[in-house]
Design an enzyme around this catalytic site. Structure first.
Site, PDB file in Angstrom:
ATOM      1  N   PHE A 112     117.273  55.976  60.126  1.00  9.15           N
ATOM      2  CA  PHE A 112     118.314  56.442  61.403  1.00  9.15           C
ATOM      3  C   PHE A 112     119.645  55.801  60.959  1.00  9.15           C
ATOM      4  O   PHE A 112     120.692  56.436  61.557  1.00  9.15           O
ATOM      5  CB  PHE A 112     117.889  55.529  62.609  1.00  9.15           C
ATOM      6  CG  PHE A 112     118.526  54.318  62.860  1.00  9.15           C
ATOM      7  CD1 PHE A 112     119.586  54.132  63.845  1.00  9.15           C
ATOM      8  CD2 PHE A 112     117.715  53.213  62.117  1.00  9.15           C
ATOM      9  CE1 PHE A 112     119.771  52.677  63.845  1.00  9.15           C
ATOM     10  CE2 PHE A 112     118.293  51.897  62.462  1.00  9.15           C
ATOM     11  CZ  PHE A 112     119.331  51.622  63.255  1.00  9.15           C
ATOM     12  N   LYS A 113     120.174  55.057  60.196  1.00 11.26           N
ATOM     13  CA  LYS A 113     121.160  54.703  59.624  1.00 11.26           C
ATOM     14  C   LYS A 113     122.224  55.959  59.201  1.00 11.26           C
ATOM     15  O   LYS A 113     123.581  56.068  59.080  1.00 11.26           O
ATOM     16  CB  LYS A 113     121.404  53.673  58.580  1.00 11.26           C
ATOM     17  CG  LYS A 113     120.704  52.544  58.974  1.00 11.26           C
ATOM     18  CD  LYS A 113     121.105  51.890  60.170  1.00 11.26           C
ATOM     19  CE  LYS A 113     120.447  50.414  60.609  1.00 11.26           C
ATOM     20  NZ  LYS A 113     120.615  49.442  59.696  1.00 11.26           N
ATOM     21  N   ASP A 114     121.378  56.977  58.509  1.00 14.30           N
ATOM     22  CA  ASP A 114     121.983  58.181  58.035  1.00 14.30           C
ATOM     23  C   ASP A 114     122.769  58.990  59.107  1.00 14.30           C
ATOM     24  O   ASP A 114     123.883  59.562  58.916  1.00 14.30           O
ATOM     25  CB  ASP A 114     120.968  59.102  57.437  1.00 14.30           C
ATOM     26  CG  ASP A 114     120.483  58.646  55.927  1.00 14.30           C
ATOM     27  OD1 ASP A 114     121.252  57.892  55.281  1.00 14.30           O
ATOM     28  OD2 ASP A 114     119.342  58.829  55.976  1.00 14.30           O
ATOM     29  N   LEU A 117     126.072  56.938  59.275  1.00 13.92           N
ATOM     30  CA  LEU A 117     126.722  56.862  57.761  1.00 13.92           C
ATOM     31  C   LEU A 117     127.232  58.069  57.077  1.00 13.92           C
ATOM     32  O   LEU A 117     127.478  58.104  56.017  1.00 13.92           O
ATOM     33  CB  LEU A 117     126.046  55.790  57.185  1.00 13.92           C
ATOM     34  CG  LEU A 117     126.370  54.222  57.780  1.00 13.92           C
ATOM     35  CD1 LEU A 117     125.271  53.376  57.113  1.00 13.92           C
ATOM     36  CD2 LEU A 117     127.696  53.878  57.280  1.00 13.92           C
ATOM     37  N   THR A 147     120.904  50.026  56.211  1.00 10.85           N
ATOM     38  CA  THR A 147     122.343  50.102  56.093  1.00 10.85           C
ATOM     39  C   THR A 147     122.889  50.096  54.645  1.00 10.85           C
ATOM     40  O   THR A 147     123.638  50.905  54.454  1.00 10.85           O
ATOM     41  CB  THR A 147     123.017  49.110  57.137  1.00 10.85           C
ATOM     42  OG1 THR A 147     122.547  49.342  58.468  1.00 10.85           O
ATOM     43  CG2 THR A 147     124.562  49.149  56.729  1.00 10.85           C
TER      44      THR A 147
END
Length: 480
Positions: A112-114, A117, A147
């Protein structure tokens, strides 16, 4: 729009400055001085009809008025393009038993960090281009797993930017480590540190506020910034997928406009669930936000008692991205509840000096929009097995925490509306745990051999996973 620190009255910056700086000089986090107005019901209906890119632009422009419409258009089109393997970006899957899973792992690093980011580097690059500040940026980030790779991928080859990722040695999953060490861009590096994520994150904050270190960087025409969710530019893009989930429920006929929807969120550093809280403040009909923790259940106790107490054993679990005892983004929630930077500063100082703080009763009373639960490693594997047996759907350990919390919520709370589980990572990132949970047998060998065993058991790899497997890896670096 002006942003201010959670810990002082005086430090105010623009949205672009907040994104470039990452962390306020007083150690606080940047928040809007005045929160944007909520969408009207008619405005919400217009949002739900938009493709993801336009939805993201419509929400971000409320928080980022110093970016032009054309700049935000370019940012969201670049962030949510062909690097995603689903045109919906964050598709909502309703499995056979009727549970809803918002899949946030269809980006280039399968986590989900994509979502944030892929956006943050573009926001930062545009902010620098708009300003007269020609300094280079050193991105300092601590990671408990996802992350790191997402930051390295997002900032790769970005001009005048360097990325240093600190991760706990032997504290991330083997595939997560392989991903990080396979990011070979010249401007990124991953560094192992002895200790856990909390210790790594604390050191990052100390470095940020070290006057000698900042003076040294200034001599070389550089400045620090962050890619952690401490950076408001990391947090804001996450607000978007709550709206996307609601819109997809409408499309499926699962709800009617205005119906409440509950969200169960795997929670470590509190950024993901805070984004849901911000979505609710913007007018999205959010019922309850379920804070789902693993065995490091400091947040579960906080929501049940109003006391935050990090003085407890730290557990390395099978959901490593949630192995956290100091949830940095909770500070933003505390500020929103009291609007008193002096009180927030006092609470944070108590956490540092005493390892705990107790909320005033009037603040604790405002937490009724949250519900909290946690899962042990054994319960996590049990939930992965249950979901697979009932529907054939495969979830990762972090999603399993939220899935079990959602199950308990439904059993214990008479709350209206469906519950959406935020699925934060691909199950293929944690093959050892997922394989053992489904098959009842241990993998023969961790890492890539385990990945092959899981693939043979449940199906083919996502393209993004196949893409990095053939890359060479950097060596593990552990500084003294």
């Amino acid at each position: 729009m002006i942003y201010r620190s959670t810990r002082s009255h005086g430090h105010e910056v623009t949205a672009a400055q907040a994104i470039v700086q990452g962390l306020a000089p007083d150690g606080g986090l940047f928040v809007p001085k005045e929160f944007p107005a909520a969408f009207t019901p008619a405005g919400l209906q217009e949002l739900f009809a938009l493709p993801y890119q336009e939805l993201a632009k419509s929400i971000l422009e409320r928080f980022l008025p110093d970016y032009s419409s054309q700049q935000l258009e370019a940012i969201v089109q670049g962030a949510y393009g062909s690097q995603w393997d689903d045109d919906r970006i964050t598709p909502l899957t309703t499995e056979k038993a009727g549970s809803h899973y918002l899949e946030l792992f269809h980006g280039p690093t399968l986590a989900f960090k994509d979502v944030a980011l892929q956006c943050l580097p573009r926001l930062m690059k545009t902010a620098l281009a708009n300003s007269a500040d020609q300094r280079g940026i050193v991105i300092l980030t601590a990671t408990s797993g996802d992350t790191g790779t997402a930051a390295m991928r997002g900032f790769q080859a970005l001009e005048k930017t360097r990325v240093i990722v600190f991760y706990p040695y032997q504290g991330v999953a083997p595939i997560q480590l392989k991903q990080m060490l396979s990011e070979n861009s010249a401007n990124t590096v991953a560094v192992a540190v002895e200790g856990n994520f909390d210790q790594a994150q604390s050191r990052v904050k100390q470095i940020f506020n070290d006057p000698d270190m900042n003076s040294l960087l200034a001599q070389h025409d550089l400045t620090f910034s962050s890619a952690n969710s401490m950076n408001i530019g990391r947090l804001l893009p996450q607000v978007v997928y709550y709206f996307a989930a609601y819109g997809q429920l409408l499309d499926q006929g699962a709800i009617k406009p205005g119906d409440p929807v509950n969200f169960s969120v795997p929670t470590g550093n509190f950024g993901d669930i805070l984004a849901g809280y911000y979505a609710k403040k913007l007018g999205l009909p959010v019922g309850r936000l379920i804070c789902a923790s693993n065995k490091n259940n400091v947040l579960t106790d906080f929501f049940k008692t109003g006391k935050y107490d990090k003085k407890r054993d730290f557990y390395v679990t099978n959901s490593p991205s949630m192995d956290i005892l100091v949830s940095s983004n909770l500070e933003r929630l505390l500020f929103d509840l009291c609007q008193d930077p002096d009180l927030v500063k006092s609470l944070m100082e108590q956490l540092t000096s005493k390892g705990e703080y107790q909320l005033p009763e009037e603040m604790r009373a405002k937490l009724d929009g949250f519900w909290a639960d946690y899962a042990t490693p054994e319960e996590i594997e049990g939930e992965i097995k249950r979901v697979h047996q009932e529907s054939g759907y495969v979830i990762d350990p972090h999603t399993a925490v939220a899935s079990l919390a959602a199950k308990h919520f439904k059993e214990q709370v008479a709350a209206p509306g469906p519950t959406v589980v935020l699925s934060t990572a691909s199950p293929f990132k944690f093959p050892e745990t997922v394989y053992h949970a489904i098959s009842g047998q241990a993998v023969k060998e961790k890492g890539l051999p385990a990945l092959k065993q899981l693939t043979d058991l449940v199906g083919s790899l996502p393209p993004a996973m196949e893409a990095f497997l053939g890359r060479s890896s950097q060596e593990i670096v552990i500084p003294a």
